[in-house]
Enzyme design. Structure first.
Site, PDB file in Angstrom:
ATOM      1  N   GLY A  79       0.794  -1.214   0.000  1.00  0.00           N
ATOM      2  CA  GLY A  79       0.000   0.000   0.000  1.00  0.00           C
ATOM      3  C   GLY A  79       0.826   1.264   0.000  1.00  0.00           C
ATOM      4  CB  SER A  80      -0.261   4.759  -0.535  1.00  0.00           C
ATOM      5  OG  SER A  80      -1.278   4.806   0.452  1.00  0.00           O
ATOM      6  CB  THR A  81       0.942   3.860   4.676  1.00  0.00           C
ATOM      7  OG1 THR A  81      -0.258   4.599   4.459  1.00  0.00           O
ATOM      8  CG2 THR A  81       1.626   4.394   5.919  1.00  0.00           C
ATOM      9  N   GLY A 134      -0.083  -1.503   6.457  1.00  0.00           N
ATOM     10  CA  GLY A 134      -1.073  -0.440   6.593  1.00  0.00           C
ATOM     11  C   GLY A 134      -2.428  -1.016   6.930  1.00  0.00           C
ATOM     12  CE  LYS A 194      -3.666  -5.595   6.415  1.00  0.00           C
ATOM     13  NZ  LYS A 194      -2.986  -4.489   5.660  1.00  0.00           N
ATOM     14  N   GLY A 227      -7.930  -2.936   0.404  1.00  0.00           N
ATOM     15  CA  GLY A 227      -8.133  -1.943  -0.641  1.00  0.00           C
ATOM     16  C   GLY A 227      -7.176  -2.127  -1.807  1.00  0.00           C
ATOM     17  N   GLY A 228      -6.018  -2.727  -1.518  1.00  0.00           N
ATOM     18  CA  GLY A 228      -5.021  -2.988  -2.555  1.00  0.00           C
ATOM     19  C   GLY A 228      -5.038  -4.418  -3.046  1.00  0.00           C
ATOM     20  CD  GLU A 275      -2.304  -6.434   2.764  1.00  0.00           C
ATOM     21  OE1 GLU A 275      -1.771  -5.479   2.169  1.00  0.00           O
ATOM     22  OE2 GLU A 275      -3.488  -6.419   3.142  1.00  0.00           O
ATOM     23  CE  LYS A 325      -6.167   4.888   4.812  1.00  0.00           C
ATOM     24  NZ  LYS A 325      -5.499   6.153   4.513  1.00  0.00           N
TER      25      LYS A 325
END
Length: 226
Positions: free
Chosen positions: A29-31, A85, A97, A99-100, A106, A124
């Site tokens: 993810g982005s984080t 994330g 979790k 979204g990706g 995970e 979040k």
């Protein structure tokens, strides 16, 4: 300070928990992108000897580029720490979790880790789960029948699509996002979903996280959840 700045703050903070010799689960993810960048810097500057267990091909590729040794989960005998994330975290420190589309990997990495850290920006956090769509990974065969059952239960299902094409997970499965609004009993919902034939995994991550690092404009906040 924008959302990316907050993500960068928690990514850098989380790297402090990584010690020489550890086997570390690397989320998606982005984080997590900022975490991997910061971890790569430590590996380069401190000659840190770690093994990374990535949860997605994207994370694996970037970690390798930064000089982090990567192994598959079945190539290691343990995982000391996983940092990932989350799309939503409630007041009881339960999470959503996926979204990706990587939540199956995970979750496999998370449940096989001695400790789990989630890194998120303050957006979040929520009182109750559900406003973020709940991802459910399903096998393609019979997926339309599952969709009908979700609809009948009032789950407001929606296939995750790219135009007219079904988006595929790493395991070549489909994602059905459930628009639940509010989830009153996450544990009950988790059991109900896992009892449905054709469901591979859902995005409820329950009773898993130990430490949460939250990015705020005035700095990172560390929460000991369990």
């Amino acid at each position: 300070m924008n959302q990316d700045d907050l993500k960068k703050i928690v990514g850098i903070e989380a790297v402090k928990y990584v010690e020489d010799g550890m086997t570390v689960g690397l989320g998606t993810g982005s984080t997590v992108k900022y975490l991997v960048e910061a971890l790569g810097e430590r590996v380069k500057n401190e000659h840190l000897n770690i093994i990374g267990v990535p949860t997605s091909n994207r994370t694996a590729k970037r970690a390798t580029q930064l000089g982090i040794i990567i192994k598959d989960i079945d190539q290691v005998d343990h995982i000391d720490l996983t940092i990932d994330g989350a799309d939503q975290i409630d007041a009881n420190y339960q999470g959503i979790k996926g979204g990706g589309i990587a939540h199956l990997r995970e979750k496999i990495v998370a449940i096989n880790s001695r400790k789990n850290i989630w890194i998120v920006d303050e957006s979040k956090l929520t009182k109750q789960l559900g406003s973020f769509p709940l991802p459910v990974e399903v096998i393609p065969y019979g997926s339309q029948q599952l969709f009908k059952k979700f609809k009948k239960r009032g789950y407001n299902p929606k296939f995750r699509m790219d135009g007219n094409r079904f988006i595929l997970t790493h395991s070549k499965n489909y994602i059905i996002d459930l628009g639940l609004g509010k989830i009153g009993d996450p544990h009950k919902l988790a059991r109900n979903l896992k009892d449905m034939t054709g469901v591979v995994e859902h995005g409820l991550f329950l009773d898993l996280v130990n430490t949460i690092i939250v990015g705020h404009p005035d700095g990172p906040q560390t929460i000991q959840a369990r």
